[in-house]
Design an enzyme around this catalytic site. Structure first.
Site, PDB file in Angstrom:
ATOM      1  N   CYS A  80     -38.323  75.129 -22.192  1.00  0.00           N
ATOM      2  CA  CYS A  80     -39.597  75.657 -22.681  1.00  0.00           C
ATOM      3  C   CYS A  80     -40.651  74.537 -22.676  1.00  0.00           C
ATOM      4  O   CYS A  80     -40.950  73.991 -21.627  1.00  0.00           O
ATOM      5  CB  CYS A  80     -39.428  76.304 -24.051  1.00  0.00           C
ATOM      6  SG  CYS A  80     -40.830  77.367 -24.508  1.00  0.00           S
ATOM      7  N   HIS A 192     -35.799  80.514 -22.464  1.00  0.00           N
ATOM      8  CA  HIS A 192     -34.849  79.989 -23.449  1.00  0.00           C
ATOM      9  C   HIS A 192     -33.439  80.423 -23.058  1.00  0.00           C
ATOM     10  O   HIS A 192     -33.062  81.568 -23.289  1.00  0.00           O
ATOM     11  CB  HIS A 192     -35.179  80.522 -24.846  1.00  0.00           C
ATOM     12  CG  HIS A 192     -36.385  79.903 -25.454  1.00  0.00           C
ATOM     13  ND1 HIS A 192     -36.327  78.730 -26.189  1.00  0.00           N
ATOM     14  CD2 HIS A 192     -37.689  80.271 -25.426  1.00  0.00           C
ATOM     15  CE1 HIS A 192     -37.538  78.411 -26.592  1.00  0.00           C
ATOM     16  NE2 HIS A 192     -38.381  79.329 -26.146  1.00  0.00           N
ATOM     17  N   GLU A 194     -30.640  79.697 -24.474  1.00  0.00           N
ATOM     18  CA  GLU A 194     -29.843  80.006 -25.674  1.00  0.00           C
ATOM     19  C   GLU A 194     -30.148  81.391 -26.228  1.00  0.00           C
ATOM     20  O   GLU A 194     -29.408  81.907 -27.072  1.00  0.00           O
ATOM     21  CB  GLU A 194     -30.061  78.932 -26.746  1.00  0.00           C
ATOM     22  CG  GLU A 194     -31.374  78.996 -27.497  1.00  0.00           C
ATOM     23  CD  GLU A 194     -32.561  78.382 -26.758  1.00  0.00           C
ATOM     24  OE1 GLU A 194     -33.620  78.221 -27.390  1.00  0.00           O
ATOM     25  OE2 GLU A 194     -32.434  78.075 -25.543  1.00  0.00           O
TER      26      GLU A 194
END
Length: 213
Positions: A80, A192, A194
């Site tokens: 990011c 992202h 995750e």
């Protein structure tokens, strides 16, 4: 293999660390001196480009990351705003009428600009799931990831990359936006991983498998 997550006081790193644990030893690094004790580094980032750049300087991580990616050639993944910090300059948070940008790490040539300045007329920020295109095919950290796989994005600024050969993934949000970059051992993803379910986990697993030079 030991993966270090750069902890420079920006964001909650718990979910990222949790996503990585099944792939090997993970260390949250709050001291730049500890970077040499790991095999690879992940640079997260949330919020404002300028603020994150200041935090990197204030915590001593700026010069350490340049050494890690340069002299030591440790694999480095920016996520990011962490990806955006790889650029030469970023315009988010820049002050003054003559916006020449805030200096980035300069590891991948280009500037980070507001997506509306790049020609996007869609709602800002770009939030949610969006598919990616792989101009060079499924390789590197995108190994075994099909074209048009969805990832989770949250951003208002995008990396305007100088050398098109450094772009490894693109997403379409009214206009093409850079979703991932690579130059040598330095990688970056705008989304992202995750928060991107199984595909995001694959990205992280692939990065941990990247061999050092």
């Amino acid at each position: 293999m030991i993966t270090g997550i750069v902890d420079y006081g920006v964001g909650n790193l718990g979910s990222l660390a949790h996503s990585l644990r099944e792939y090997g030893e993970i260390r949250l690094l709050d001291r730049p001196a500890d970077a040499e004790s790991v095999d690879r580094l992940i640079l997260p980032g949330v919020g404002n480009f300028a603020n994150c750049a200041v935090r990197l300087h204030d915590t001593g991580w700026w010069s350490e990351l340049l050494d890690a990616a340069g002299e030591r050639k440790q694999p480095l993944l920016g996520i990011c705003v962490g990806m955006q910090l790889l650029a030469d300059f970023g315009h988010e948070g820049a002050c003054g009428a003559d916006d020449v940008g805030v200096s980035g790490l300069g590891l991948i040539a280009g500037e980070v600009r507001h997506i509306s300045d790049l020609g996007c007329t869609f709602r800002v920020p770009h939030v949610g799931w969006n598919s990616i295109r792989l101009p060079n095919g499924a390789q590197g950290i995108f190994s075994d990831i099909p074209d048009k796989t969805d990832f989770y994005f949250v951003h208002s600024y995008a990396f305007d990359v100088t050398d098109q050969g450094d772009i490894i993934a693109v997403t379409d949000y009214g206009i093409p936006l850079v979703a991932a970059v690579r130059k040598g051992q330095v990688w970056g993803v705008q989304f992202h991983p995750e928060k991107s379910s199984k595909a995001g986990q694959r990205i992280l697993k692939n990065f941990i498998a990247v061999e050092s030079c």
